[in-house]
Design an enzyme around this catalytic site. Structure first.
Site, PDB file in Angstrom:
ATOM      1  N   GLY A 113      43.368 -54.625  10.626  1.00  0.00           N
ATOM      2  CA  GLY A 113      42.178 -53.948  10.128  1.00  0.00           C
ATOM      3  C   GLY A 113      40.934 -54.754  10.428  1.00  0.00           C
ATOM      4  N   SER A 114      39.930 -54.599   9.598  1.00  0.00           N
ATOM      5  CA  SER A 114      38.648 -55.249   9.858  1.00  0.00           C
ATOM      6  C   SER A 114      38.699 -56.739   9.558  1.00  0.00           C
ATOM      7  CB  SER A 114      37.549 -54.602   9.015  1.00  0.00           C
ATOM      8  OG  SER A 114      37.680 -54.974   7.649  1.00  0.00           O
ATOM      9  N   THR A 115      37.810 -57.478  10.190  1.00  0.00           N
ATOM     10  CA  THR A 115      37.731 -58.915   9.959  1.00  0.00           C
ATOM     11  C   THR A 115      37.317 -59.214   8.528  1.00  0.00           C
ATOM     12  OG1 THR A 115      37.197 -59.316  12.287  1.00  0.00           O
ATOM     13  CG2 THR A 115      36.602 -61.040  10.728  1.00  0.00           C
ATOM     14  N   GLU A 159      45.633 -59.229  12.439  1.00  0.00           N
ATOM     15  CA  GLU A 159      45.093 -58.684  13.690  1.00  0.00           C
ATOM     16  C   GLU A 159      43.861 -57.898  13.305  1.00  0.00           C
ATOM     17  OE1 GLU A 159      43.889 -56.098  16.110  1.00  0.00           O
ATOM     18  OE2 GLU A 159      45.843 -55.106  15.930  1.00  0.00           O
ATOM     19  N   CYS A 215      40.441 -51.595  17.928  1.00  0.00           N
ATOM     20  CA  CYS A 215      39.967 -52.958  17.726  1.00  0.00           C
ATOM     21  C   CYS A 215      39.780 -53.701  19.043  1.00  0.00           C
ATOM     22  CB  CYS A 215      40.917 -53.720  16.811  1.00  0.00           C
ATOM     23  SG  CYS A 215      42.629 -53.683  17.358  1.00  0.00           S
TER      24      CYS A 215
END
Length: 491
Positions: free
Chosen positions: A227-229, A249, A283
């Site tokens: 997902g998102s950072t 990731e 991503c």
């Protein structure tokens, strides 16, 4: 409908399943249950009981592979494949043809790949002298908490379930609250495949509650998140008190570097596909295209041709559609805000930049002239390194095309990012291709292609694009630890 779940320790609970929203028409179809922390605790206890139960713990790798292959068989059944592809298209905007023809088959192939590994996860013998016999054993970690995204749900689930189950772990997997249906449907297939009760547990819920509960739960031994950072940072924080094994990731702002000796037609095809597929909601999207000055104008013209020829925007169930809608109203608004910020900061909208109404795409809604979450494919030029569209992950059908002069300058520009997930280089020089590949600060590099990923090849990032790798043999390392055994032969 309701599905009753039962674990070896007798824990039972029910959970309503259903569609969430059709993001093409903005019509709510049905509701999906939002799991609470208590629901997650029940799932973790079920997974722990199954991990310790002989019905799973005592199986050989060959025996563990049987339900894994059965699950792959079910994914390849026309009725189930159609249902999964339809769910993915309805809730994410992915073209049905892509979901049915590539995504679901790849999920099945990924499960078969890891089923093949299940009886080949070996330790080694070590010569430690005549007085000792030493060997190592690869041992499962225990309960794996897995949090998957919405954009490639069947593949993401297979990529996480496959290595975890092959190594002998049990799983608590959370599907995305944005588009949960495909993941929940696959959960039903997992039960039909014959896994013992509690081995595979799937919950739907919001990240702030269900996802956080998985990351923080003391009964979870490993967390794998995609997902998102920003969310990954929170997952890492929640997992820290119990020092969980963590695989992350996360985001990317991947570069594609096009040199003047490249096949420009090939570069245009791949750089377009690398960012515009799935409406840019990937991503590893190559959203920064760096082009050598001598071919910059020619590349732009070919890129425009490619967008106009291929990027058919519309109904995901139409055969000609390349790009469906954004996944949600929030994501649609986010992408539109980035387009406005690019204009405000002085970038040129070379093409695109419109919404559904101005582009003339998307279905007519009963509520009036409003259309679905469609965004035109958008190309920015005259972009400076400090601009938001150059530095931040947009997660939409937007790309910046920026000129460079030398190889050294191209590498400096490519690596000038907080991310390091993927990169691509286009050149006819074998030496340059491998030289640049070595210098990219990225976990995955493609030469004369972009985003051409494969389940047999490790995938992961560096810098703020994640920790560890998934897929390929590397995926197994994240779900087992090495236990060494020493026998005293002089006793």
């Amino acid at each position: 409908m309701e599905v009753a779940l039962e674990a070896p320790n007798g824990v039972k609970w029910t959970q309503p399943l259903g569609l969430f929203i059709n993001n093409e028409t903005e019509e709510v179809i049905a509701a999906a249950h939002a799991a609470t922390a208590d629901d997650v605790d029940k799932a973790v206890r079920a997974a722990r009981a199954a991990f310790q139960d002989k019905s799973w713990k005592h199986l050989s790798g060959t025996e563990r592979a049987v339900p894994m292959n059965k699950l792959a068989d079910l994914l390849e059944t026309d009725a189930h494949a159609d249902a999964l592809a339809s769910a993915q298209a309805l809730t994410t905007g992915m073209p049905y043809a892509v979901a049915r023809g590539r995504v679901v088959p790849t999920a099945a192939a990924t499960l078969r790949y890891y089923a093949g590994w299940a009886d080949k996860i070996h330790g080694q013998t070590i010569d430690a002298g005549r007085s000792k016999a030493v060997y190592t054993v690869r041992t499962p970690l225990g309960v794996a908490g897995q949090i998957v995204p919405w954009n490639f749900t069947p593949v993401s689930e297979a990529a996480k379930l496959g290595p975890a189950l092959a190594c002998g772990n049990t799983v608590v997997l959370k599907v995305s609250e944005v588009a949960p249906l495909a993941g929940l449907y696959l959960a039903g297939l997992a039960r039909a495949a014959g896994f013992p009760p509690g081995v595979v547990n799937v919950v739907s819920g919001r990240g702030g509650e269900a996802g956080a509960a998985i990351a923080a739960h003391p009964g979870v031994d490993k967390v794998a998140f995609t997902g998102s950072t920003a969310t990954a940072r929170e997952v890492l924080r929640l997992a820290a008190p119990t020092l969980k094994n963590v695989t992350l990731e996360t985001g990317g702002k991947s570069p594609a570097v096009v040199f003047d000796d490249a096949d420009i037609d090939n570069a245009a095809v791949w750089t377009h596909r690398g960012v515009m597929a799935l409406a840019g909601q990937m991503c590893s999207a190559t959203s920064r295209v760096l082009v050598q000055e001598g071919v910059y104008e020619r590349f732009l013209a070919r890129y425009r041709d490619q967008v106009e020829k291929v990027s058919v925007v519309g109904d995901p169930f139409e055969a000609a559609t390349f790009q469906g809608p954004q996944v949600s109203r929030a994501q649609y608004d986010r992408v539109r805000a980035y387009i406005r910020s690019a204009r405000d900061e002085g970038a040129t909208v070379y093409m695109g930049g419109g919404d559904a109404e101005s582009a003339g795409v998307g279905p007519q809604l009963s509520s009036g002239n409003k259309k679905g979450f469609f965004v035109e494919p958008t190309v920015f030029t005259d972009v400076k390194p400090g601009m938001r569209v150059y530095r931040e992950e947009i997660f939409g059908p937007c790309v910046v095309v920026v000129p460079f002069r030398t190889e050294e300058e191209a590498l400096a520009m490519a690596n000038d990012t907080a991310y390091g997930l993927s990169a691509a280089v286009f050149t006819s020089s074998v030496a340059r291709a491998h030289r640049v590949a070595r210098e990219f600060e990225a976990g995955t590099v493609h030469i004369n292609a972009a985003n051409s990923n494969d389940f047999r090849v490790p995938f992961g990032g560096t810098k703020q694009s994640g920790i560890g790798s998934e897929l390929g043999e590397a995926g197994l390392a994240a779900y087992s630890y090495t236990k060494s055994v020493t026998v005293n032969l002089d006793a």
